[in-house]
Design an enzyme around this catalytic site. Structure first.
Site, PDB file in Angstrom:
ATOM      1  N   ASP A  15       0.851  -1.188   0.000  1.00 25.57           N
ATOM      2  CA  ASP A  15       0.000   0.000   0.000  1.00 25.57           C
ATOM      3  C   ASP A  15       0.890   1.243   0.000  1.00 25.57           C
ATOM      4  O   ASP A  15       1.843   1.322   0.777  1.00 25.57           O
ATOM      5  CB  ASP A  15      -0.890   0.008   1.251  1.00 25.57           C
ATOM      6  CG  ASP A  15      -2.352   0.230   0.915  1.00 25.57           C
ATOM      7  OD1 ASP A  15      -2.643   1.252   0.279  1.00 25.57           O
ATOM      8  OD2 ASP A  15      -3.189  -0.609   1.271  1.00 25.57           O
ATOM      9  N   ASP A  39      -3.304   4.566  -2.219  1.00 29.57           N
ATOM     10  CA  ASP A  39      -4.444   5.046  -1.441  1.00 29.57           C
ATOM     11  C   ASP A  39      -4.876   6.437  -1.908  1.00 29.57           C
ATOM     12  O   ASP A  39      -4.037   7.337  -2.039  1.00 29.57           O
ATOM     13  CB  ASP A  39      -4.031   5.081   0.037  1.00 29.57           C
ATOM     14  CG  ASP A  39      -5.176   5.353   0.969  1.00 29.57           C
ATOM     15  OD1 ASP A  39      -6.114   4.549   1.001  1.00 29.57           O
ATOM     16  OD2 ASP A  39      -5.127   6.387   1.672  1.00 29.57           O
ATOM     17  N   HIS A  96     -11.277  -3.709   2.504  1.00 32.19           N
ATOM     18  CA  HIS A  96     -11.259  -3.347   3.931  1.00 32.19           C
ATOM     19  C   HIS A  96     -12.150  -2.151   4.257  1.00 32.19           C
ATOM     20  O   HIS A  96     -12.384  -1.865   5.436  1.00 32.19           O
ATOM     21  CB  HIS A  96      -9.820  -3.043   4.354  1.00 32.19           C
ATOM     22  CG  HIS A  96      -9.250  -1.830   3.674  1.00 32.19           C
ATOM     23  ND1 HIS A  96      -8.955  -1.815   2.323  1.00 32.19           N
ATOM     24  CD2 HIS A  96      -8.949  -0.591   4.131  1.00 32.19           C
ATOM     25  CE1 HIS A  96      -8.489  -0.617   2.001  1.00 32.19           C
ATOM     26  NE2 HIS A  96      -8.482   0.137   3.071  1.00 32.19           N
ATOM     27  N   ASP A  97     -12.623  -1.431   3.230  1.00 32.64           N
ATOM     28  CA  ASP A  97     -13.493  -0.271   3.449  1.00 32.64           C
ATOM     29  C   ASP A  97     -14.960  -0.572   3.155  1.00 32.64           C
ATOM     30  O   ASP A  97     -15.808   0.313   3.285  1.00 32.64           O
ATOM     31  CB  ASP A  97     -13.059   0.901   2.559  1.00 32.64           C
ATOM     32  CG  ASP A  97     -11.786   1.569   3.046  1.00 32.64           C
ATOM     33  OD1 ASP A  97     -11.525   1.521   4.265  1.00 32.64           O
ATOM     34  OD2 ASP A  97     -11.058   2.149   2.223  1.00 32.64           O
TER      35      ASP A  97
END
Length: 559
Positions: free
Chosen positions: A97, A198, A328-329
């Protein structure tokens, strides 16, 4: 043009919740290493590792205080190097990430930046004086409240599009950009295989910070349309590519809320030398009401068909799609779009079929391959996500009933996807011998990897077959896409075509039986069933297919 990252299936690991090796209740790098054989057996090509860098953990690792250090809870740099070696030993790749829209307020750059207005690091961040005794603008933070935080020491405000502990980096500063590129090269030279970036389309801010128009009754305006896809975003990505990415054989995927198909073509067109693919969120917002994600409404299948088809066609010959329903969101897709009770297994398989047969690179989020479901904790005290907690506080302050707030959290909260991975039926689902950092879903005794591997008819083995099919047929990776029977209210069907091969994908999206009319232009006699989530019916008449609840079928026609 063929490329390894187009032919890959990616598995996202959220380290905190994947596997704990030392009993402290927090997943770690050695825990991940212990489960690499499981991922290899599943057929995974690429592992995307959510942040493992040093962090105060205000936003579970997305607030980074040292980009070249490993969080103590996860292990050491030696553990990370061991992980990379073991991933490569199994013929898989590892992407990291990249979180460079913001850092942590505990990063040395920011600690120095707030010391004085003339500190050399001041311009690494975005500072503005107040306006009429208030914030520089009425922008709303993605995590609630103002996007500006007052710094008493220097009598100015800094911008944070997320938590106040996540100050935004100033990409207009060439020195800052060089620091970021040097850090990227450091990781690439260690041997990683790419980056997931991100909110990368937030890095180019507008020239000025003008007020937005708040919704009625609201103090702050969502600045999202203002700070997404800013004036220099393509310049920065092309510079990043020239100085780092182009020197390595790696894959890149940019998380880009608010990106359009036209912009995605620009971001991912090979000749523009920016990124390989983007994560877009349009299909993830189709069950949002007018007030955003917490405002619940049912998904309309016609909306999903139109949206996914729009993206398939837009990036068919220029650019590349990423394919996902989970991360994950996001809440668990089987609870969100399927039926996580009577038809959990069938609907989980149907959703996987729908996605994995499309053109693009599929992403599997940990536990998705088991059909893991949403969590309903008994109280807000059991939740850990900063976005959930801020939403709860704001809604309580506005007088919204507790029951209504919790229904939104049960449906859309990010902790739905962050409960520990369910490995077996032992205490805490085999995730840890200690007390887990967040509660385990109580259904782990029935839904776990050990059980799924032992059951040939499980969601896990269905994912294995889908992934194997992708490796066996180029038409699944590279074939053209066309929607079939666009008006059908309950069936999502499409075809893929390439070099004399046609793939027909039929998905009954709901929990009742449906009829599907075989397309006239397709010869029934050429059809061979590749995969289905129900047993094949002997001697069935295909002219008018009778589909069971959440039934999915994929036929191959060679002509």
């Amino acid at each position: 043009m063929k490329a390894w990252w187009k032919e890959s299936v990616v598995y996202q690991i959220y380290p905190r919740s994947f596997m704990d090796s030392n009993g402290d209740g927090i997943g770690d790098l050695q825990g991940i290493i212990s489960k690499l054989d499981y991922l290899q057996s599943l057929g995974i090509d690429v592992i995307w590792l959510s942040p493992v860098y040093k962090s105060p953990n205000d936003d579970n690792g997305y607030d980074i205080s040292d980009y070249q250090g490993i969080m103590d809870e996860f292990g050491t740099m030696g553990d990370w190097e061991n992980l990379l070696e073991e991933v490569h030993n199994r013929g898989m790749k590892l992407i990291m990430d990249l979180v460079v829209n913001h850092s942590s307020d505990e990063h040395p750059w920011f600690v120095k930046a707030r010391k004085s207005k003339d500190n050399p690091y001041r311009d690494y961040f975005i500072w503005r004086p107040g306006k009429d005794g208030k914030e520089p603008s009425n922008w709303y933070s993605n995590f609630g409240g103002s996007a500006w935080e007052y710094d008493e020491g220097t009598d100015e405000y800094y911008l944070h599009l997320f938590s106040k502990k996540q100050p935004d980096l100033n990409w207009r500063n060439p020195q800052l950009r060089e620091e970021v590129y040097a850090m990227m090269r450091w990781w690439l030279d260690k041997g990683i295989d790419g980056f997931r970036m991100d909110v990368i389309n937030f890095i180019s801010k507008p020239e000025t910070f003008e007020d937005g128009e708040p919704k009625p009754g609201k103090k702050y305006a969502s600045g999202s349309k203002i700070y997404r896809n800013g004036p220099h975003i393509h310049d920065y990505l092309q510079e990043m590519n020239a100085k780092t990415l182009s020197k390595y054989d790696v894959m890149t995927v940019g998380e880009m809320p608010g990106v359009t198909p036209e912009l995605a073509q620009m971001y991912t067109a090979e000749e523009r030398k920016e990124l390989n693919m983007v994560f877009q969120f349009e299909h993830m917002g189709l069950d949002n009401g007018p007030d955003g994600k917490w405002d619940l409404k049912p998904l309309n299948l016609q909306d999903l068909k139109q949206n996914l088809t729009k993206w398939q066609k837009a990036l068919e010959h220029k650019g590349w799609n990423s394919l996902y329903f989970n991360n994950h969101d996001q809440p668990r897709s089987v609870s969100r779009f399927g039926n996580d009770k009577e038809y959990r297994v069938e609907s989980a398989k149907m959703l996987a079929t729908l996605l994995h047969m499309m053109k693009g690179t599929p992403y599997v989020y940990q536990g998705e391959e088991l059909g893991m479901t949403n969590i309903r904790f008994n109280s807000i005290q059991e939740y850990r996500d900063i976005e959930i907690i801020n939403f709860y506080r704001e809604q309580k302050a506005d007088g919204v009933p507790e029951e209504k707030i919790m229904e939104s959290i049960y449906a859309k909260g990010r902790d739905n996807s962050r409960t520990p991975m369910q490995w077996d039926a032992s205490r805490h689902a085999g995730f840890t011998t200690g007390e887990p950092w967040i509660g385990v879903n109580p259904n782990y005794r029935d839904i776990n990897a050990e059980q799924a591997i032992a059951d040939e008819d499980s969601v896990y083995h269905y994912y294995r077959r889908l992934i194997q099919l992708r490796k066996s047929y180029d038409v699944i990776v590279y074939g053209e896409y066309d929607l079939v029977d666009p008006e059908h209210p309950e069936i999502f069907s499409y075809k893929r075509t390439m070099k004399g091969q046609t793939l027909l994908v039929i998905c009954n999206f709901y929990g009742k039986e449906n009829k599907f009319e075989w397309p006239n232009e397709m010869n029934l006699n050429d059809a061979r069933l590749l995969i289905s989530n129900y047993a094949e019916q002997e001697g069935e008449e295909l002219q008018r297919v009778s589909l069971k609840p959440y039934e999915a079928r994929v036929y191959l026609l060679v002509h």
